[in-house]
Design a protein around this motif. Structure first.
Motif, short mmCIF file in Angstrom:
data_model
loop_
_atom_site.label_atom_id
_atom_site.label_comp_id
_atom_site.label_asym_id
_atom_site.label_seq_id
_atom_site.Cartn_x
_atom_site.Cartn_y
_atom_site.Cartn_z
N THR A 129 0.82 -1.22 0.00
CA THR A 129 0.00 0.00 0.00
C THR A 129 0.85 1.27 0.00
O THR A 129 0.33 2.35 -0.24
CB THR A 129 -0.91 0.03 1.24
N GLY A 130 2.14 1.13 0.31
CA GLY A 130 3.00 2.31 0.41
C GLY A 130 2.82 3.07 1.71
O GLY A 130 3.36 4.17 1.87
N ALA A 131 2.07 2.50 2.67
CA ALA A 131 1.83 3.18 3.94
C ALA A 131 3.10 3.29 4.77
O ALA A 131 3.99 2.45 4.68
CB ALA A 131 0.75 2.43 4.73
N LYS A 132 3.17 4.36 5.56
CA LYS A 132 4.30 4.56 6.45
C LYS A 132 4.00 3.96 7.83
O LYS A 132 2.86 3.71 8.18
CB LYS A 132 4.61 6.05 6.60
N HIS A 133 5.06 3.73 8.61
CA HIS A 133 4.94 3.26 9.99
C HIS A 133 4.06 1.99 10.04
O HIS A 133 3.13 1.89 10.85
CB HIS A 133 4.36 4.35 10.88
N ARG A 134 4.37 1.04 9.19
CA ARG A 134 3.51 -0.14 9.02
C ARG A 134 3.36 -0.99 10.28
O ARG A 134 2.26 -1.48 10.54
CB ARG A 134 4.00 -0.97 7.84
N PRO A 135 4.41 -1.23 11.08
CA PRO A 135 4.18 -2.01 12.30
C PRO A 135 3.15 -1.37 13.23
O PRO A 135 2.26 -2.05 13.75
CB PRO A 135 5.57 -2.07 12.94
N LEU A 136 3.27 -0.05 13.44
CA LEU A 136 2.30 0.65 14.28
C LEU A 136 0.92 0.65 13.63
O LEU A 136 -0.10 0.44 14.30
CB LEU A 136 2.77 2.08 14.54
N LEU A 137 0.87 0.85 12.33
CA LEU A 137 -0.39 0.87 11.61
C LEU A 137 -1.09 -0.48 11.72
O LEU A 137 -2.30 -0.56 12.00
CB LEU A 137 -0.15 1.22 10.14
N SER A 138 -0.34 -1.55 11.50
CA SER A 138 -0.91 -2.89 11.57
C SER A 138 -1.44 -3.18 12.97
O SER A 138 -2.55 -3.71 13.15
CB SER A 138 0.15 -3.92 11.18
N SER A 139 -0.65 -2.85 13.99
CA SER A 139 -1.07 -3.09 15.37
C SER A 139 -2.31 -2.27 15.72
O SER A 139 -3.20 -2.73 16.44
CB SER A 139 0.08 -2.75 16.31
N THR A 140 -2.37 -1.04 15.21
CA THR A 140 -3.53 -0.18 15.46
C THR A 140 -4.79 -0.80 14.87
O THR A 140 -5.83 -0.88 15.53
CB THR A 140 -3.30 1.21 14.85
N ILE A 141 -4.72 -1.23 13.62
CA ILE A 141 -5.88 -1.84 12.96
C ILE A 141 -6.33 -3.08 13.72
O ILE A 141 -7.53 -3.32 13.91
CB ILE A 141 -5.57 -2.17 11.50
N ARG A 142 -5.36 -3.88 14.15
CA ARG A 142 -5.70 -5.10 14.89
C ARG A 142 -6.48 -4.76 16.15
O ARG A 142 -7.51 -5.38 16.45
CB ARG A 142 -4.43 -5.87 15.26
N HIS A 143 -6.04 -3.77 16.91
CA HIS A 143 -6.68 -3.47 18.19
C HIS A 143 -8.00 -2.71 18.00
O HIS A 143 -8.91 -2.86 18.83
CB HIS A 143 -5.71 -2.72 19.10
N VAL A 144 -8.14 -1.95 16.94
CA VAL A 144 -9.45 -1.36 16.63
C VAL A 144 -10.43 -2.49 16.31
O VAL A 144 -11.59 -2.47 16.76
CB VAL A 144 -9.34 -0.38 15.44
N THR A 145 -9.98 -3.47 15.55
CA THR A 145 -10.83 -4.61 15.20
C THR A 145 -11.26 -5.37 16.46
O THR A 145 -12.43 -5.73 16.62
CB THR A 145 -10.09 -5.56 14.25
N LEU A 146 -10.32 -5.61 17.37
CA LEU A 146 -10.64 -6.31 18.60
C LEU A 146 -11.60 -5.49 19.47
O LEU A 146 -12.52 -6.05 20.08
CB LEU A 146 -9.37 -6.62 19.38
N PHE A 147 -11.39 -4.19 19.51
CA PHE A 147 -12.29 -3.33 20.28
C PHE A 147 -13.71 -3.42 19.74
O PHE A 147 -14.69 -3.47 20.50
CB PHE A 147 -11.81 -1.88 20.24
N ASN A 148 -13.84 -3.44 18.42
CA ASN A 148 -15.16 -3.45 17.80
C ASN A 148 -15.84 -4.81 17.85
O ASN A 148 -17.08 -4.89 17.82
CB ASN A 148 -15.05 -3.00 16.34
N THR A 149 -15.07 -5.88 17.90
CA THR A 149 -15.65 -7.23 17.80
C THR A 149 -15.70 -7.99 19.13
O THR A 149 -16.60 -8.81 19.33
CB THR A 149 -14.87 -8.08 16.78
N MET A 150 -14.76 -7.75 20.03
CA MET A 150 -14.74 -8.48 21.29
C MET A 150 -14.16 -7.60 22.41
O MET A 150 -13.14 -7.93 22.99
CB MET A 150 -13.96 -9.78 21.15
N PRO A 151 -14.82 -6.47 22.70
CA PRO A 151 -14.25 -5.50 23.65
C PRO A 151 -14.07 -6.04 25.06
O PRO A 151 -13.17 -5.60 25.77
CB PRO A 151 -15.27 -4.35 23.62
N ASN A 152 -14.90 -6.98 25.46
CA ASN A 152 -14.88 -7.44 26.84
C ASN A 152 -14.34 -8.86 27.00
O ASN A 152 -14.52 -9.48 28.05
CB ASN A 152 -16.29 -7.33 27.43
#
Length: 301
Positions: A129-152
């Motif tokens: 994708t040409g995105a910058k800061h990919r490790p942080l970006l990937s980790s962010t997306i993962r935790h947003v997904t977890l927050f939205n799907t299994m917050p508790n």
């Protein structure tokens, strides 16, 4: 028991290659749970099974994230299974057929050279994708997904696995906001107790719920702390100590704890009337993850 490897009644066609190199042939088939179990019954050389890996693959199949790739099933000259045990176990667990390459007639001596490469990470997947800061970006997306799907639920183990395909898809759908969240977190994390991932994921979910909030005020207040009065939620968030683990406690602050503290401060700042007493602490046992306050355009702050 004899199983004929023909295509089940699913979309697509089963295709077999007429080309052969040293007796090796390939085909693309729909591997049903029954066919998968048959292949597994021939397993004699494979490595110890990783059950978490199986569950993660099965969940991806259930979510229809499976894609046909070069990674498939490898069989030796006698029909013994050389490679693909985790994929086959996942098909059995999911109970859903998927398309897959099957390689027949591989020499058994190739086994030590199969699957020896480094597993592709979410950051690797975002490289195209040409995105910058990919490790942080990937980790962010993962935790947003977890927050939205299994917050508790606990964000660990196979149930908390977020596939690379899911990370890439989420980024493509909302790349501007994820890019903004990462950029803001790189500015704010130096001034807050939380990790860059926790700040980025929290920023994403809170601003998604309250797009009409004055983000410039929120960010500037957290960065400088200048002129913030006692009781201001931004000041309270800045003052959460970096080492928030209680003396003598072995429980480390989790990503859920960090996000919960950030969201509580955000909610108190966006809607002080509903905030009540602001207590920025880790989640207690049984306490649910706070939900970001909504503030849409057209409503007063």
């Amino acid at each position: 028991m004899t199983i004929t490897l023909t295509q089940p009644e699913e979309p697509g066609e089963s295709r077999r290659s007429d080309n052969s190199t040293d007796g090796v042939t390939t085909e693309i088939i729909w591997v049903t749970p029954e066919i998968a179990a048959h292949f597994l019954s021939k397993d004699s050389l494979n490595r110890r099974l990783n059950t978490e890996r199986v569950t993660a693959l099965a969940d991806a199949i259930r979510r229809k994230e499976w894609k046909l790739t070069h990674q498939g099933i490898a069989l030796d000259e006698t029909g013994g299974l050389l490679d693909g045990q985790h994929r086959l176990h996942a098909i059995v667990e999911a109970g859903i057929p998927v398309q897959m390459f099957v390689f027949h007639g591989l020499p058994r001596e190739v086994f030590p050279f199969l699957d020896t490469g480094k597993q592709r990470t979410g950051a690797d997947t975002l490289l195209s994708t040409g995105a910058k800061h990919r490790p942080l970006l990937s980790s962010t997306i993962r935790h947003v997904t977890l927050f939205n799907t299994m917050p508790n639920e606990p964000w660990r183990g196979s149930r908390a696995h977020v596939s690379n395909g899911r990370i890439l898809s989420a980024y493509n759908v909302d790349r501007d906001r994820y890019t903004e969240a990462v950029a803001v977190s790189r500015e704010l994390s130096a001034h807050l107790f939380a990790s860059s991932t926790a700040v980025a994921a929290s920023y994403f979910v809170t601003t998604e719920a309250a797009p009409a909030a004055n983000l410039d005020d929120w960010i500037s207040g957290l960065k400088s702390g200048a002129s913030l009065e006692e009781g201001d939620a931004r000041l309270a968030l800045r003052e959460v100590p970096r080492d928030t683990q209680k003396r003598g406690s072995r429980r480390r602050m989790t990503m859920q704890d960090q996000m919960a503290i950030y969201i509580k401060a955000w909610n108190a700042w966006v809607d002080p009337q509903k905030a009540g007493e602001l207590n920025l602490r880790r989640l207690r046992k049984g306490e649910k993850m706070p939900i970001p306050v909504e503030l849409k355009f057209g409503k007063a702050n």
